[in-house]
Design a protein around this motif. Structure first.
Motif, PDB file in Angstrom:
ATOM      1  N   GLY A 110       1.592  -3.823   1.928  1.00 54.83           N
ATOM      2  CA  GLY A 110       0.926  -2.774   1.164  1.00 54.83           C
ATOM      3  C   GLY A 110       1.050  -3.080  -0.313  1.00 54.83           C
ATOM      4  O   GLY A 110       2.134  -3.426  -0.802  1.00 54.83           O
ATOM      5  N   THR A 111      -0.061  -2.976  -1.022  1.00 53.03           N
ATOM      6  CA  THR A 111      -0.098  -3.377  -2.421  1.00 53.03           C
ATOM      7  C   THR A 111      -0.484  -2.231  -3.338  1.00 53.03           C
ATOM      8  O   THR A 111      -0.930  -1.177  -2.901  1.00 53.03           O
ATOM      9  N   GLU A 112      -0.336  -2.489  -4.610  1.00 54.54           N
ATOM     10  CA  GLU A 112      -0.739  -1.532  -5.631  1.00 54.54           C
ATOM     11  C   GLU A 112      -2.219  -1.734  -5.951  1.00 54.54           C
ATOM     12  O   GLU A 112      -2.635  -2.839  -6.304  1.00 54.54           O
ATOM     13  N   ARG A 113      -3.008  -0.697  -5.790  1.00 53.11           N
ATOM     14  CA  ARG A 113      -4.437  -0.644  -6.111  1.00 53.11           C
ATOM     15  C   ARG A 113      -5.284  -1.686  -5.381  1.00 53.11           C
ATOM     16  O   ARG A 113      -6.394  -1.973  -5.801  1.00 53.11           O
ATOM     17  N   ALA A 114      -4.756  -2.258  -4.301  1.00 53.03           N
ATOM     18  CA  ALA A 114      -5.546  -3.267  -3.588  1.00 53.03           C
ATOM     19  C   ALA A 114      -5.369  -3.174  -2.081  1.00 53.03           C
ATOM     20  O   ALA A 114      -5.734  -4.084  -1.354  1.00 53.03           O
ATOM     21  N   GLY A 115      -4.796  -2.089  -1.596  1.00 52.05           N
ATOM     22  CA  GLY A 115      -4.792  -1.824  -0.172  1.00 52.05           C
ATOM     23  C   GLY A 115      -3.800  -2.593   0.665  1.00 52.05           C
ATOM     24  O   GLY A 115      -2.654  -2.793   0.291  1.00 52.05           O
ATOM     25  N   LEU A 116      -4.295  -3.042   1.811  1.00 46.16           N
ATOM     26  CA  LEU A 116      -3.459  -3.548   2.890  1.00 46.16           C
ATOM     27  C   LEU A 116      -3.904  -4.939   3.320  1.00 46.16           C
ATOM     28  O   LEU A 116      -5.090  -5.208   3.465  1.00 46.16           O
ATOM     29  N   ARG A 124      -4.541 -12.121   5.130  1.00 47.83           N
ATOM     30  CA  ARG A 124      -5.929 -11.653   5.203  1.00 47.83           C
ATOM     31  C   ARG A 124      -5.973 -10.182   4.828  1.00 47.83           C
ATOM     32  O   ARG A 124      -5.040  -9.444   5.092  1.00 47.83           O
ATOM     33  N   ARG A 125      -7.076  -9.809   4.258  1.00 47.05           N
ATOM     34  CA  ARG A 125      -7.370  -8.397   4.024  1.00 47.05           C
ATOM     35  C   ARG A 125      -8.094  -7.869   5.248  1.00 47.05           C
ATOM     36  O   ARG A 125      -8.748  -8.629   5.961  1.00 47.05           O
ATOM     37  N   LEU A 126      -8.004  -6.588   5.465  1.00 46.17           N
ATOM     38  CA  LEU A 126      -8.793  -5.984   6.525  1.00 46.17           C
ATOM     39  C   LEU A 126     -10.257  -6.052   6.114  1.00 46.17           C
ATOM     40  O   LEU A 126     -10.601  -5.737   4.984  1.00 46.17           O
ATOM     41  N   ALA A 127     -11.118  -6.481   7.008  1.00 46.48           N
ATOM     42  CA  ALA A 127     -12.531  -6.678   6.677  1.00 46.48           C
ATOM     43  C   ALA A 127     -13.382  -5.550   7.235  1.00 46.48           C
ATOM     44  O   ALA A 127     -13.361  -5.284   8.433  1.00 46.48           O
ATOM     45  N   ALA A 128     -14.143  -4.899   6.381  1.00 44.57           N
ATOM     46  CA  ALA A 128     -14.967  -3.757   6.774  1.00 44.57           C
ATOM     47  C   ALA A 128     -16.038  -4.135   7.780  1.00 44.57           C
ATOM     48  O   ALA A 128     -16.401  -3.333   8.637  1.00 44.57           O
ATOM     49  N   LEU A 159     -13.583   4.646   5.161  1.00 42.19           N
ATOM     50  CA  LEU A 159     -12.142   4.786   5.074  1.00 42.19           C
ATOM     51  C   LEU A 159     -11.500   3.480   4.615  1.00 42.19           C
ATOM     52  O   LEU A 159     -10.612   3.477   3.764  1.00 42.19           O
ATOM     53  N   LEU A 160     -11.971   2.364   5.151  1.00 43.21           N
ATOM     54  CA  LEU A 160     -11.421   1.073   4.765  1.00 43.21           C
ATOM     55  C   LEU A 160     -11.714   0.772   3.293  1.00 43.21           C
ATOM     56  O   LEU A 160     -10.863   0.230   2.583  1.00 43.21           O
ATOM     57  N   ARG A 161     -12.883   1.123   2.808  1.00 40.64           N
ATOM     58  CA  ARG A 161     -13.204   0.915   1.390  1.00 40.64           C
ATOM     59  C   ARG A 161     -12.260   1.723   0.497  1.00 40.64           C
ATOM     60  O   ARG A 161     -11.816   1.250  -0.541  1.00 40.64           O
ATOM     61  N   GLN A 162     -11.943   2.945   0.927  1.00 39.53           N
ATOM     62  CA  GLN A 162     -10.982   3.751   0.165  1.00 39.53           C
ATOM     63  C   GLN A 162      -9.598   3.113   0.200  1.00 39.53           C
ATOM     64  O   GLN A 162      -8.912   3.035  -0.816  1.00 39.53           O
ATOM     65  N   LEU A 163      -9.204   2.666   1.362  1.00 40.67           N
ATOM     66  CA  LEU A 163      -7.902   2.040   1.519  1.00 40.67           C
ATOM     67  C   LEU A 163      -7.795   0.766   0.682  1.00 40.67           C
ATOM     68  O   LEU A 163      -6.747   0.470   0.114  1.00 40.67           O
ATOM     69  N   ALA A 164      -8.876   0.019   0.563  1.00 42.27           N
ATOM     70  CA  ALA A 164      -8.873  -1.253  -0.165  1.00 42.27           C
ATOM     71  C   ALA A 164      -8.574  -1.080  -1.646  1.00 42.27           C
ATOM     72  O   ALA A 164      -8.229  -2.048  -2.319  1.00 42.27           O
ATOM     73  N   GLN A 165      -8.675   0.137  -2.164  1.00 43.66           N
ATOM     74  CA  GLN A 165      -8.403   0.384  -3.576  1.00 43.66           C
ATOM     75  C   GLN A 165      -7.193   1.288  -3.784  1.00 43.66           C
ATOM     76  O   GLN A 165      -6.896   1.672  -4.910  1.00 43.66           O
ATOM     77  N   ALA A 166      -6.502   1.586  -2.712  1.00 46.03           N
ATOM     78  CA  ALA A 166      -5.385   2.533  -2.779  1.00 46.03           C
ATOM     79  C   ALA A 166      -4.065   1.843  -3.082  1.00 46.03           C
ATOM     80  O   ALA A 166      -3.900   0.646  -2.872  1.00 46.03           O
ATOM     81  N   ASP A 167      -3.127   2.645  -3.577  1.00 46.27           N
ATOM     82  CA  ASP A 167      -1.734   2.217  -3.684  1.00 46.27           C
ATOM     83  C   ASP A 167      -1.091   2.500  -2.331  1.00 46.27           C
ATOM     84  O   ASP A 167      -0.896   3.659  -1.966  1.00 46.27           O
TER      85      ASP A 167
END
Length: 170
Positions: free
Chosen positions: A98-104, A115-119, A129-137
């Motif tokens: 889990g990262t800061e401002r870049a999701g999971l 790898r990042r989770l791919a929408a 939901l995944l797009r929101q998560l991709a920018q979350a802390d």
């Protein structure tokens, strides 16, 4: 009940004292190759590797040396996800970051990369939901008895029934 368990544990520990030969301590710092002096998260995976997430990347320690890893660039925010907030090894052995401002992100052991989770791999209803998560802390990670990944962010907790089956670079 808890007191009984603690006392039982203390009695077992007292019956088998540890010797100095049973423990080995290593001090890891930037001088030994750690990505940054601020270690924000630590986890051990099923293979025994120690993962250290810092404010400037992720390192894997095998007991002898550190190996640095760069997490993928997040196309939604343009950030490299190298400010690590939390590391979690689930019961299947999957390592999550889990990262800061870049999701999971997750570790693809077959290809030794993250790898990042791919929408595009999700149902349309989950893509938003995944797009929101991709920018979350992402601040916390856990799994429930059904094996679902729960992702804690500064805004909400999300249940994520994800199974990483794609390959790096795909």
């Amino acid at each position: 009940m808890l007191l009984t368990c603690l006392l039982g544990t203390a009695q077992v520990a007292a019956a088998q004292p540890a010797t100095a030969d049973e423990f080995r301590f290593e001090h890891l710092s930037v001088d030994e190759g750690l990505a940054h002096s601020d270690a924000m998260a630590v986890a051990q995976d099923r293979a025994g590797f120690i993962w250290v997430g810092t404010n400037h990347g992720l390192d894997r320690y095998d007991g002898y040396e550190l190996k640095p890893y760069a997490l993928p660039i997040n196309p939604l925010s343009g950030l490299s996800a190298n400010r690590i907030q939390v590391l979690y090894a689930d019961r299947t052995g999957q390592l999550w970051v889990g990262t800061e401002r870049a999701g999971l992100s997750f570790y693809d052991a077959d290809h030794d990369c993250f790898r990042r989770l791919a929408a595009q791999l999700l149902l349309p209803s989950a893509r938003r939901l995944l797009r929101q998560l991709a920018q979350a802390d992402v601040s916390s990670l856990a799994t429930d008895p059904l094996g679902r990944l729960w992702v804690g962010t500064s805004r909400a907790y999300l249940s994520w029934p994800w199974s990483p089956t794609t390959k790096c670079g795909a």
